[in-house]
Design an enzyme around this catalytic site. Structure first.
Site, short mmCIF file in Angstrom:
data_model
loop_
_atom_site.label_atom_id
_atom_site.label_comp_id
_atom_site.label_asym_id
_atom_site.label_seq_id
_atom_site.Cartn_x
_atom_site.Cartn_y
_atom_site.Cartn_z
N CYS A 26 8.98 1.22 6.94
CA CYS A 26 8.55 2.62 5.86
C CYS A 26 9.70 3.04 6.16
O CYS A 26 10.53 3.50 6.67
CB CYS A 26 7.03 2.70 7.04
SG CYS A 26 5.57 1.88 6.81
N HIS A 46 5.11 8.13 5.91
CA HIS A 46 4.85 8.79 6.83
C HIS A 46 5.37 9.74 8.19
O HIS A 46 7.09 9.49 7.70
CB HIS A 46 3.45 7.52 7.84
CG HIS A 46 4.66 6.74 7.90
ND1 HIS A 46 4.67 6.74 8.96
CD2 HIS A 46 5.27 5.19 7.74
CE1 HIS A 46 6.11 5.86 9.45
NE2 HIS A 46 5.56 5.11 8.43
#
Length: 378
Positions: free
Chosen positions: A331, A315
């Site tokens: 992440c 992301h």
């Protein structure tokens, strides 16, 4: 003179009696001979006439059962003959019997029996008494190939070589492995069945079969994009086939957290994703419980959800200074403008490979505790 005429008349009357008596004796003799011949023929009625053969086997004087046994021994020569099959250098052996070939023995012997019965009983008896051959040779018919399909199926499994699709994955050494596609091979089953059935009919003992190439379903041109994340260098490479078309710096897990290595895939894509605070009582204390998509969202403008454990995403970020560092909670962060490019280039289902490990010098607490989308549920 009177006496002479009387004797002449007496002689003339005796001749018919003599002739009749002789004829009667001859008739009795012939009747007896005929009856004896009839009884002889009746006694041998179930036996095949002399000079009768089946497939070259002399069955003269045999009963049907005896003839079948004799012809069966001859049929074994054909049914048990070995047939050697070569396929691409490999050797397989079978027999005509195993391939389903059968001899029509009963039918041939019945033809031999019928050949005898077509003659009258007098001629049959005469030929038996004189051993006079009828010169009949019945051909033995063969047929059947029910075992061919099964043999070909088993042989095909034995010689088959599966093609290998092109792929990118993790090698045995933990590094990136680029696997080129390789063709396989398969037996030409229809041709094999045809040639084996032909060999059964013409008596061949050697059959050569061929294989044909089987192309891989996926090659370098059709395999599509692959995302490769290098945790040890904090780089994300986008492969198209085996060529790297894009490469960007990323941020991965800081000490105490893990960006899980392995082979994964994208299962969802979101524009302007919502961020849910995963640690209200931990590092997320003091941060909002929910941040809707838009400016200030910790996941930036795009999120790519991957199947790795821990709800890991690729992301964007509101902390661009963290890119290139070990700063996330698992992440993979990218600059917003770069994740937007990636977002448009990869469909759901794209393979994601995470390899490498955080360097040992990256100790706990070396990097700021910036929020991201790790372990959220949206």
């Amino acid at each position: 003179m009177a006496r002479g005429r009387h004797e002449l008349r007496a002689g003339r009357t005796r001749w018919p009696l003599i002739v009749g008596l002789a004829a009667g004796v001859l008739l009795l003799a012939l009747s007896g001979a005929a009856y004896a011949a009839y009884r002889y023929e009746q006694a041998n009625a179930g036996r095949i006439l002399p000079g009768t053969k089946v497939a070259g086997v002399d069955v003269s004087g045999m009963t049907r059962r005896e003839a079948i046994q004799a012809v069966r021994a001859r049929a074994r020569l054909d049914l048990d003959r070995k047939i050697v099959v070569f396929v691409d250098g490999e050797r397989f052996a079978t027999t005509a019997r195993e391939l389903g070939r059968r001899a029509r023995i009963g039918r041939a012997v019945d033809q031999a029996v019928n050949a005898s019965e077509r003659l009258g009983w007098v001629e049959r008896a005469w030929r038996r008494l004189r051993d006079d051959p009828v010169h009949v040779d019945i051909a033995l018919a063969f047929g059947g190939d029910r075992g061919v399909e099964g043999f070909v199926r088993r042989t095909a499994r034995s010689v088959a070589v599966d093609p290998r699709d092109a792929s990118i994955g993790i090698g045995k050494d933990g590094g990136l492995a680029l696997r080129r596609s390789t063709p396989g091979s398969a037996l030409d089953a229809r041709r094999a069945e045809r040639l084996l059935s032909q060999a059964l009919g013409d008596g061949s003992s050697l059959v050569r079969l061929s294989v044909h190439p089987v192309a891989a379903k996926i090659n370098a041109r059709t395999m599509g994009p692959t995302i490769v994340v290098h945790v040890d260098t904090n780089r994300l490479d986008l492969y198209e086939g085996f060529d790297v078309t894009h490469s960007w710096d990323v941020a991965t897990a800081k000490p105490g957290y893990v960006t899980p290595s392995g082979e994964w895939s994208l299962y969802q894509k979101r524009e302007d994703p919502t961020w849910y605070n995963p640690a209200l009582d931990g590092w997320g204390a003091g941060l909002p419980a929910v941040v809707p998509g838009g400016p200030g969202n910790p996941m930036g403008t795009r999120a790519l959800y991957i199947t790795a454990p821990g709800l890991i995403r690729i992301h964007g970020t509101t902390s661009p200074d963290s890119i290139g560092r070990y700063a996330s909670h698992g992440c993979i962060r990218m600059h917003n403008e770069e994740v937007e490019v990636l977002y448009d280039l990869v469909p759901v289902g794209t393979k994601v490979i995470i390899i490498g490990a955080r360097p040992s010098w990256a100790a706990e607490g070396d990097f700021p505790d910036t929020p991201d989308g790790s372990n959220t549920v949206a």
